[in-house]
Scaffold this active site. Structure first.
Site, PDB file in Angstrom:
ATOM      1  NE  ARG A  25      -4.311  -1.341   0.166  1.00 57.94           N
ATOM      2  CZ  ARG A  25      -4.521  -2.329  -0.702  1.00 57.94           C
ATOM      3  NH1 ARG A  25      -3.645  -2.593  -1.651  1.00 57.94           N
ATOM      4  NH2 ARG A  25      -5.621  -3.044  -0.645  1.00 57.94           N
ATOM      5  CG  HIS A  49      -3.621  -0.157  -6.697  1.00 58.04           C
ATOM      6  ND1 HIS A  49      -3.904   0.438  -5.495  1.00 58.04           N
ATOM      7  CD2 HIS A  49      -3.719  -1.492  -6.478  1.00 58.04           C
ATOM      8  CE1 HIS A  49      -4.173  -0.498  -4.597  1.00 58.04           C
ATOM      9  NE2 HIS A  49      -4.061  -1.678  -5.175  1.00 58.04           N
TER      10      HIS A  49
END
Ligand code: NAP
Ligand code: GLV
Length: 310
Positions: free
Chosen positions: A225, A273
């Site tokens: 993350r 992502h």
């Protein structure tokens, strides 16, 4: 009882439609459509909006359409008594292992320096590849994704270590736990890979102090993350030569703002992502299995320990 669904950014509704097809007798609606919120006992979500949980007075279980659950555990509206279930692998570990291998090859073949040389039309013949076995890859996280990446690297002759919270016996992989274990792993790590969940203990873990413990010219891959990484510390380490490059899939702010230094930095590869997107087929299979198990009173795979944060 009914199920409420929400998946941010989903344009084709493939997962929603398939869940409805596989559970034809269930009442499943897509937020904000929900005739009676007080009857909703389960939610299936990715990045639900701020008011998603309002009036869901019978909610018992929330199923994440992702491996990570920080989007739920950091949600201000998530009721405390609700159980959270995440995706475990569900087809993501293969693509993630590919992504990590790609990043390690990028480092091994000195692609950051070669790309810069190309832009400057310089024939830098001295930029030879490093040998695979001398590339020591240290993986933060030895879960579903970390272990699959480790196995893929092993068959490609890299030297692999992992770090996790609990002790494990892993064949051909050196395993570390604890703060001293982390320092020991970092001291020989040429490529650092982050595949941790984002929790109170792991937030900001890749900071200036950690980067300074790596050998000079190390490479960083972050596919965990964005908030695992202190982005300014990474830029400083690139500028000082402590790092040779980075492959980054996740960011403090997503989408990555247009003005961010990462977009144009010659030693940073940015991906949006997409290291291991949710795979519709694997996700639907696991989500449907979870719904059925929960209805039978059986805990499904992927039960999240809310106090640990993953
Ligand atoms: P997982 O199976 O739960 O594995 C997590 C690993 O992290 C475990 O080995 C765990 O240790 C370790 N860990 C957790 N807290 C720790 C701590 N404080 N210190 C040391 N180790 C710690 O999770 P996963 O399925 O592999 O997924 C990992 C993360 O990848 C997700 O949470 C998500 O953020 C990210 N992800 C990104 C993408 C993408 O496309 N970029 C896609 C999917 C997932 P133990 O083994 O001891 O429990
Ligand atoms: C994606 O980032 C996931 O957590 O599955």
């Amino acid at each position: 009882m009914s199920i409420l669904y929400y998946c941010a950014g989903d344009t084709d509704d493939a997962i929603y439609n398939e869940i409805k097809r596989k559970l034809p007798t269930h009442t499943i609606t897509k937020w904000p459509d929900c005739p009676d919120k007080s009857r909703v006992t389960m939610a299936i979500v990715w990045q639900p909006p701020t008011d998603f949980f309002d009036s869901l007075s019978s909610l018992k279980h929330v199923l994440s359409i992702a491996a990570g659950v920080d989007h739920l555990l950091n949600h201000p509206g998530l009721p405390e008594h609700v159980d959270v279930i995440r995706l475990t692998d569900a087809g993501m570990s293969g693509p993630m292992a590919d992504y990590v291998l790609y990043g390690v090859l990028h480092a091994q073949r000195q692609m950051c320096a070669l790309n810069t040389a190309q832009r400057q039309q310089q024939w830098q013949h001295e930029l030879k590849p490093h040998s695979a076995s001398k590339m020591h890859v240290g993986i933060l996280g030895a879960g579903e994704l970390g272990l699959m990446a480790a196995k893929k690297l092993l068959v490609n002759h890299y030297t692999v270590s992992c770090w996790s919270r609990s002790k494990k016996e892993l064949r051909n992989i050196t395993h570390f736990v604890g703060k001293d274990g982390l320092d020991e792993m970092l001291s020989t790590t040429n490529v650092l890979v982050c595949l941790l969940p984002l929790t109170k203990d792991t937030s900001g873990i890749i900071n200036a102090a950690l980067l300074a413990k790596l050998p000079s010219q190390a490479f960083v891959i972050n596919a965990g993350r964005g908030d695992h990484l202190d982005e300014q510390a990474l830029l400083d380490a690139l500028d000082s030569g402590q790092l040779s490059g980075a492959l980054l899939d996740v960011f403090n702010t997503e989408p990555l703002p247009a003005s961010h230094a990462f977009w144009t930095h010659p030693q940073v590869v940015v991906t949006p992502h997409v290291a291991a997107p949710t795979q519709a087929e694997g996700a639907v299979t696991q989500l449907v299995d979870s719904v059925i198990s929960l209805e039978k009173g059986v805990n499904p795979r992927g039960w999240v320990d809310r106090t640990q944060g993953y």
